[in-house]
Design a protein around this motif. Structure first.
Motif, PDB file in Angstrom:
ATOM      1  N   THR A 318       0.706  -0.623   0.112  1.00 15.48           N
ATOM      2  CA  THR A 318      -0.391  -0.143  -0.131  1.00 15.48           C
ATOM      3  C   THR A 318       1.002   1.397   0.016  1.00 15.48           C
ATOM      4  O   THR A 318       0.767   2.592  -1.036  1.00 15.48           O
ATOM      5  N   TRP A 319       1.833   0.994   1.071  1.00  6.43           N
ATOM      6  CA  TRP A 319       2.607   2.626   1.035  1.00  6.43           C
ATOM      7  C   TRP A 319       3.516   2.906  -0.273  1.00  6.43           C
ATOM      8  O   TRP A 319       3.856   3.706  -0.869  1.00  6.43           O
ATOM      9  N   GLU A 320       3.857   1.129  -0.731  1.00  4.49           N
ATOM     10  CA  GLU A 320       4.364   1.785  -2.467  1.00  4.49           C
ATOM     11  C   GLU A 320       2.986   2.368  -3.741  1.00  4.49           C
ATOM     12  O   GLU A 320       4.205   3.089  -3.574  1.00  4.49           O
ATOM     13  N   SER A 321       2.047   2.071  -2.940  1.00  3.28           N
ATOM     14  CA  SER A 321       1.273   2.312  -4.197  1.00  3.28           C
ATOM     15  C   SER A 321       0.689   3.517  -4.568  1.00  3.28           C
ATOM     16  O   SER A 321       1.072   4.414  -5.031  1.00  3.28           O
ATOM     17  N   VAL A 322       1.248   4.185  -3.020  1.00  2.00           N
ATOM     18  CA  VAL A 322       0.422   5.775  -2.781  1.00  2.00           C
ATOM     19  C   VAL A 322       2.306   6.597  -2.679  1.00  2.00           C
ATOM     20  O   VAL A 322       1.432   7.370  -3.494  1.00  2.00           O
ATOM     21  N   LEU A 323       3.248   6.509  -2.831  1.00  2.83           N
ATOM     22  CA  LEU A 323       4.692   6.970  -2.983  1.00  2.83           C
ATOM     23  C   LEU A 323       4.843   7.069  -4.642  1.00  2.83           C
ATOM     24  O   LEU A 323       4.675   8.197  -5.388  1.00  2.83           O
ATOM     25  N   LEU A 324       3.926   5.813  -5.457  1.00  2.00           N
ATOM     26  CA  LEU A 324       3.259   6.079  -6.688  1.00  2.00           C
ATOM     27  C   LEU A 324       2.633   7.193  -7.209  1.00  2.00           C
ATOM     28  O   LEU A 324       2.670   7.671  -8.441  1.00  2.00           O
ATOM     29  N   CYS A 325       2.015   7.064  -6.370  1.00  2.53           N
ATOM     30  CA  CYS A 325       0.754   7.863  -7.182  1.00  2.53           C
ATOM     31  C   CYS A 325       1.264   8.599  -6.764  1.00  2.53           C
ATOM     32  O   CYS A 325       1.116  10.262  -7.833  1.00  2.53           O
ATOM     33  N   GLY A 326       1.541   9.529  -5.527  1.00  7.13           N
ATOM     34  CA  GLY A 326       2.349  10.520  -5.231  1.00  7.13           C
ATOM     35  C   GLY A 326       3.275  11.477  -6.148  1.00  7.13           C
ATOM     36  O   GLY A 326       2.701  12.731  -6.654  1.00  7.13           O
ATOM     37  N   LEU A 327       3.948  10.920  -7.782  1.00 10.06           N
ATOM     38  CA  LEU A 327       4.553  10.942  -7.644  1.00 10.06           C
ATOM     39  C   LEU A 327       4.432  11.009  -9.258  1.00 10.06           C
ATOM     40  O   LEU A 327       4.847  12.492 -10.193  1.00 10.06           O
ATOM     41  N   THR A 328       3.569  10.537  -9.692  1.00  8.72           N
ATOM     42  CA  THR A 328       2.582  10.583 -10.325  1.00  8.72           C
ATOM     43  C   THR A 328       1.931  12.308 -10.332  1.00  8.72           C
ATOM     44  O   THR A 328       2.101  13.343 -11.770  1.00  8.72           O
ATOM     45  N   TRP A 329       1.087  12.069  -9.854  1.00 10.36           N
ATOM     46  CA  TRP A 329       0.836  13.479  -8.762  1.00 10.36           C
ATOM     47  C   TRP A 329       1.792  14.876  -8.944  1.00 10.36           C
ATOM     48  O   TRP A 329       1.129  15.992  -9.350  1.00 10.36           O
ATOM     49  N   LEU A 330       2.667  14.374  -8.339  1.00  7.83           N
ATOM     50  CA  LEU A 330       3.311  15.451  -8.354  1.00  7.83           C
ATOM     51  C   LEU A 330       4.676  16.086 -10.078  1.00  7.83           C
ATOM     52  O   LEU A 330       4.590  16.766 -10.450  1.00  7.83           O
ATOM     53  N   THR A 331       4.342  15.088 -11.317  1.00 13.16           N
ATOM     54  CA  THR A 331       5.155  15.226 -12.574  1.00 13.16           C
ATOM     55  C   THR A 331       3.934  15.620 -13.121  1.00 13.16           C
ATOM     56  O   THR A 331       4.330  16.711 -13.714  1.00 13.16           O
ATOM     57  N   THR A 332       2.442  14.959 -12.767  1.00 16.83           N
ATOM     58  CA  THR A 332       1.393  15.311 -13.869  1.00 16.83           C
ATOM     59  C   THR A 332       1.269  16.628 -13.719  1.00 16.83           C
ATOM     60  O   THR A 332       0.836  17.928 -14.296  1.00 16.83           O
ATOM     61  N   LEU A 367       9.092  11.859 -14.956  1.00 15.14           N
ATOM     62  CA  LEU A 367       8.869  10.294 -15.448  1.00 15.14           C
ATOM     63  C   LEU A 367       9.806   9.176 -15.477  1.00 15.14           C
ATOM     64  O   LEU A 367       9.797   8.003 -15.543  1.00 15.14           O
ATOM     65  N   ILE A 368      10.655   9.981 -15.663  1.00 15.38           N
ATOM     66  CA  ILE A 368      11.991   9.125 -15.404  1.00 15.38           C
ATOM     67  C   ILE A 368      12.497   8.478 -14.116  1.00 15.38           C
ATOM     68  O   ILE A 368      12.320   6.980 -14.141  1.00 15.38           O
ATOM     69  N   VAL A 369      11.490   9.058 -12.760  1.00 11.71           N
ATOM     70  CA  VAL A 369      11.975   8.164 -11.822  1.00 11.71           C
ATOM     71  C   VAL A 369      10.339   7.290 -11.751  1.00 11.71           C
ATOM     72  O   VAL A 369      10.809   5.820 -11.925  1.00 11.71           O
ATOM     73  N   LEU A 370       9.466   7.699 -12.503  1.00 11.42           N
ATOM     74  CA  LEU A 370       8.215   6.795 -12.354  1.00 11.42           C
ATOM     75  C   LEU A 370       8.494   5.294 -13.358  1.00 11.42           C
ATOM     76  O   LEU A 370       8.489   4.410 -13.012  1.00 11.42           O
ATOM     77  N   VAL A 371       9.302   5.950 -14.507  1.00  9.63           N
ATOM     78  CA  VAL A 371       9.546   4.461 -15.484  1.00  9.63           C
ATOM     79  C   VAL A 371      10.752   3.614 -14.946  1.00  9.63           C
ATOM     80  O   VAL A 371      10.407   2.455 -14.795  1.00  9.63           O
ATOM     81  N   ILE A 372      11.310   4.084 -14.451  1.00  4.81           N
ATOM     82  CA  ILE A 372      12.830   3.009 -13.808  1.00  4.81           C
ATOM     83  C   ILE A 372      11.669   2.076 -11.823  1.00  4.81           C
ATOM     84  O   ILE A 372      12.168   1.086 -12.282  1.00  4.81           O
ATOM     85  N   ALA A 373      11.104   3.359 -11.537  1.00  3.23           N
ATOM     86  CA  ALA A 373      10.678   2.445 -10.794  1.00  3.23           C
ATOM     87  C   ALA A 373       9.737   1.310 -11.231  1.00  3.23           C
ATOM     88  O   ALA A 373       9.290   0.382 -10.605  1.00  3.23           O
ATOM     89  N   ALA A 374       8.849   1.902 -12.514  1.00  8.67           N
ATOM     90  CA  ALA A 374       8.269   0.637 -12.680  1.00  8.67           C
ATOM     91  C   ALA A 374       8.671  -0.688 -12.984  1.00  8.67           C
ATOM     92  O   ALA A 374       7.980  -1.599 -12.917  1.00  8.67           O
ATOM     93  N   ALA A 375       9.641  -0.136 -13.590  1.00  6.06           N
ATOM     94  CA  ALA A 375      10.157  -1.107 -14.303  1.00  6.06           C
ATOM     95  C   ALA A 375      10.922  -2.182 -13.348  1.00  6.06           C
ATOM     96  O   ALA A 375      10.789  -3.543 -13.331  1.00  6.06           O
ATOM     97  N   ALA A 376      11.367  -1.861 -12.500  1.00  6.95           N
ATOM     98  CA  ALA A 376      12.292  -2.556 -11.268  1.00  6.95           C
ATOM     99  C   ALA A 376      10.860  -2.885 -10.205  1.00  6.95           C
ATOM    100  O   ALA A 376      10.718  -4.419 -10.019  1.00  6.95           O
ATOM    101  N   ILE A 377       9.741  -2.521 -10.478  1.00  5.14           N
ATOM    102  CA  ILE A 377       8.715  -2.853  -9.427  1.00  5.14           C
ATOM    103  C   ILE A 377       8.183  -4.605 -10.172  1.00  5.14           C
ATOM    104  O   ILE A 377       7.455  -5.730 -10.321  1.00  5.14           O
ATOM    105  N   LEU A 378       7.488  -3.985 -11.815  1.00  9.75           N
ATOM    106  CA  LEU A 378       7.620  -5.221 -12.826  1.00  9.75           C
ATOM    107  C   LEU A 378       8.153  -6.856 -12.651  1.00  9.75           C
ATOM    108  O   LEU A 378       7.706  -7.797 -13.293  1.00  9.75           O
ATOM    109  N   ARG A 379       9.487  -6.355 -12.414  1.00 12.35           N
ATOM    110  CA  ARG A 379      10.512  -7.468 -12.104  1.00 12.35           C
ATOM    111  C   ARG A 379      10.473  -8.667 -11.449  1.00 12.35           C
ATOM    112  O   ARG A 379      11.027  -9.094 -11.243  1.00 12.35           O
TER     113      ARG A 379
END
Length: 387
Positions: A318-332, A367-379
């Motif tokens: 849950t905390w990771e999802s919240v961080l990813l969502c927060g980063l997306t909010w900040l980016t967009t 965007l770069i951080v989001l891509v790197i984080a998503a790629a790491a999580i999807l592994r």
């Protein structure tokens, strides 16, 4: 409901801001309306001259903002149609219809997770509903292409061709069609571009293309000179430039990033076993190719999130999802944040004409951080499987 209320308030602010105790404030949709009105008056080529467009803004609105018109003639034809009704009505029709189309496409991609995608990209929704920009339209067109491409339909060429209105955002999609050897789709896309170009030439004459080319060159010079509001731009170029480096260095760094993005799309096509990952990578990669991208173009990011959100949720706490969502909010929402901070402090509009203050452009980093984080999580393995 909140979106509908915001759309109504925005329509009033475009049409009759005095009803809300506000003065007229030029916004993105006003640029569509003013350029369209010039086209209706038989002065289409004037829209492609920054100085003449500023003069038209002052004549029609009473003031001017830095909003050069660099759209291909195909979108000028759309703007001309939007200039027929009152600006508030036109805004409501355009934003409402393109939002509905975007949500329809997004729902096809996200399924039951549509609310989750909407929450993650809520800042983009707010920005587009407030400004009337065309991000919903371009997001819907690229999403339509991806849906048709995935089903191997030649009709994927229709939305790809219609992306002539913003061709720099369709480079990744075109590359995907090439990699997939979708010759029929590419032929249809080329036909759409040719036919619409001929229609524009019939409407305005061949001189419209010279005017458009001149506007593109002028826009490049203005971008290099730092006149664009870099904090609202999402490219690597804008990020590097906003930190004080010269235009040549910023362009060089951006070119390197664009090459990495193209390589990433190609690598995903040949190596990824999950089609959804290829689609997500293509949409995100497209955001790194052109140096001229804005925050309102990030509706495309919503498509990528729709593709990978199920796998991300299965692999994050849950905390990771919240961080990813927060980063997306900040980016967009970085542009909205800067506006709020600057304007609430009583300072000059950060995108106003003649304003030389430079605010950092951080969306590219986000965007770069989001891509790197998503790629790491999807592994990772899904949490249920790992447990």
């Amino acid at each position: 409901m909140a979106g509908v209320l915001l759309m109504v308030v925005s329509a009033i602010l475009f049409q009759a801001p005095q009803l809300l105790g506000r003065e007229k404030d030029l916004n993105d949709f006003d640029a569509f309306s003013i350029s369209g009105r010039l086209a209706l008056e038989g002065k289409t080529e004037q829209a492609y001259s920054t100085q003449l467009l500023f003069d038209a803004q002052k004549r029609m609105i009473g003031r001017a903002e830095f909003m050069p018109w660099t759209y291909p003639p195909q979108f000028t034809a759309v703007a001309m149609a939007l200039a027929i009704p009152p600006v508030g009505v036109a805004f409501g029709l355009f934003t409402g219809l393109t939002l509905a189309l975007y949500l329809l496409v997004l729902s096809r991609l996200a399924g039951p997770l549509l609310p989750g995608v909407a929450i993650a990209t809520v800042m983009t929704f707010v920005l587009l509903i407030r400004t009337g920009q065309n991000g919903f339209l371009t997001g819907a067109l690229i999403g339509w292409f991806l849906l048709a491409f995935d089903k191997r339909k030649a009709s994927a060429g229709i939305p790809l061709g219609l992306m002539v209105i913003k061709p720099h955002l369709a480079v990744g999609s075109a590359l995907l069609a090439l990699l997939g050897k979708r010759l029929a789709a590419l032929a249809i896309a080329a036909a759409v571009v040719i036919v619409t170009s001929l229609l524009c030439t019939a409407m305005w004459g061949a001189g419209i293309w010279t005017a458009f080319a001149n506007a593109a060159r002028e826009s490049t010079a203005l971008l290099e000179a730092g006149h664009y509001p870099l904090f609202r731009m999402t490219s690597i170029y804008a990020c590097v430039r906003s930190f004080g480096l010269d235009a040549a260095t910023a362009l060089g760094v951006h070119a390197l990033g664009a090459l990495v993005a193209v390589f990433g799309i190609v690598a995903l096509w040949f190596r990824a076993t999950d089609t959804r990952l290829v689609m997500a990578g293509t949409t995100v990669g497209s955001l790194f190719i052109s140096p001229y991208n804005y925050d309102y173009d990030l509706a495309i990011l919503g498509l990528a999130i729709a593709y990978v959100l199920p796998d991300l949720l299965a692999r994050t706490r849950t905390w990771e999802s919240v961080l990813l969502c927060g980063l997306t909010w900040l980016t967009t929402g970085w542009g909205i944040l800067i506006y709020s901070i600057v304007l609430s402090g009583g300072r000059t509009d950060p995108s106003g004409i003649g304003n030389d203050t430079v605010y950092w452009s951080l969306p590219a980093i986000g965007l770069i951080v989001l891509v790197i984080a998503a790629a790491a999580i999807l592994r990772r393995k899904p949490l249920a499987a790992a447990g």
